[in-house]
Design a protein around this motif. Structure first.
Motif, PDB file in Angstrom:
ATOM      1  N   ASP A  79       0.826  -1.212   0.000  1.00 52.05           N
ATOM      2  CA  ASP A  79       0.000   0.000   0.000  1.00 52.05           C
ATOM      3  C   ASP A  79       0.860   1.261   0.000  1.00 52.05           C
ATOM      4  OD1 ASP A  79      -2.344  -1.458  -0.037  1.00 52.05           O
ATOM      5  OD2 ASP A  79      -2.667  -1.317   2.141  1.00 52.05           O
ATOM      6  N   ARG A  80       1.943   1.270   0.790  1.00 60.35           N
ATOM      7  CA  ARG A  80       2.830   2.440   0.830  1.00 60.35           C
ATOM      8  C   ARG A  80       3.507   2.653  -0.522  1.00 60.35           C
ATOM      9  NH1 ARG A  80       4.386   0.123   5.688  1.00 60.35           N
ATOM     10  NH2 ARG A  80       6.404  -0.466   4.820  1.00 60.35           N
ATOM     11  N   ALA A  84       3.127   5.899  -2.916  1.00 58.93           N
ATOM     12  CA  ALA A  84       4.287   6.661  -3.364  1.00 58.93           C
ATOM     13  C   ALA A  84       4.272   6.848  -4.881  1.00 58.93           C
ATOM     14  CB  ALA A  84       5.576   5.960  -2.933  1.00 58.93           C
ATOM     15  N   VAL A  85       3.912   5.804  -5.607  1.00 58.43           N
ATOM     16  CA  VAL A  85       3.827   5.922  -7.074  1.00 58.43           C
ATOM     17  C   VAL A  85       2.741   6.914  -7.455  1.00 58.43           C
ATOM     18  CG1 VAL A  85       3.167   4.675  -9.182  1.00 58.43           C
ATOM     19  CG2 VAL A  85       4.803   3.659  -7.581  1.00 58.43           C
ATOM     20  N   PHE A  90       2.169   9.661 -10.959  1.00 55.99           N
ATOM     21  CA  PHE A  90       0.905  10.043 -11.571  1.00 55.99           C
ATOM     22  C   PHE A  90       0.851  11.519 -11.950  1.00 55.99           C
ATOM     23  CE2 PHE A  90      -2.322   6.517 -10.390  1.00 55.99           C
ATOM     24  CZ  PHE A  90      -1.407   5.549 -10.732  1.00 55.99           C
ATOM     25  N   PRO A  91       1.286  12.437 -11.074  1.00 58.34           N
ATOM     26  CA  PRO A  91       1.223  13.859 -11.456  1.00 58.34           C
ATOM     27  C   PRO A  91       2.057  14.185 -12.704  1.00 58.34           C
ATOM     28  CG  PRO A  91       1.529  13.668  -9.087  1.00 58.34           C
ATOM     29  CD  PRO A  91       1.688  12.289  -9.669  1.00 58.34           C
ATOM     30  N   LEU A  92       3.162  13.474 -12.901  1.00 60.70           N
ATOM     31  CA  LEU A  92       3.991  13.715 -14.093  1.00 60.70           C
ATOM     32  C   LEU A  92       3.237  13.402 -15.380  1.00 60.70           C
ATOM     33  CD1 LEU A  92       7.376  12.197 -12.890  1.00 60.70           C
ATOM     34  CD2 LEU A  92       6.777  14.620 -13.112  1.00 60.70           C
TER      35      LEU A  92
END
Length: 95
Positions: A79-80, A84-85, A90-92
């Motif tokens: 889950d961590r 983190a991904v 994701f924003p990139l």
């Protein structure tokens, strides 16, 4: 000039890249419903030995369940990593 990678040539030979991707997707769906035999083909025996396979069976035997404490730690870790991904990658890609 060096030849392009095989995957690129395959897509270009089969038509437009999208058409090639659609064909691969159809084949993948058709093969996904195909049930495979439990035993690897005899023709693979020599390669299996060379690559260090210890079994001729395709399926693994059932594993013993993890103790609750370890299973919980593994799920928390996974889950961590997903979080983190999602925060960094994701924003990139505007996801």
């Amino acid at each position: 000039m060096q030849a392009p990678p095989l995957a690129w040539r395959t897509v270009m030979v089969s038509g437009a890249p999208v058409a090639g991707a659609a064909r691969r997707a159809r084949l993948s769906r058709r093969n996904a419903s195909r049930e495979l035999p439990a035993e690897l083909p005899a023709a693979f025996a020599e390669d299996a030995h060379r690559f260090g396979f210890r079994s001729s069976l395709l399926w693994d035997s059932a594993a013993e369940p993890l103790p609750d404490e370890i299973g919980r730690a593994v799920r928390d870790y996974a889950d961590r990593q997903v979080d983190a991904v999602q925060r960094t990658i994701f924003p990139l890609h505007d996801l």
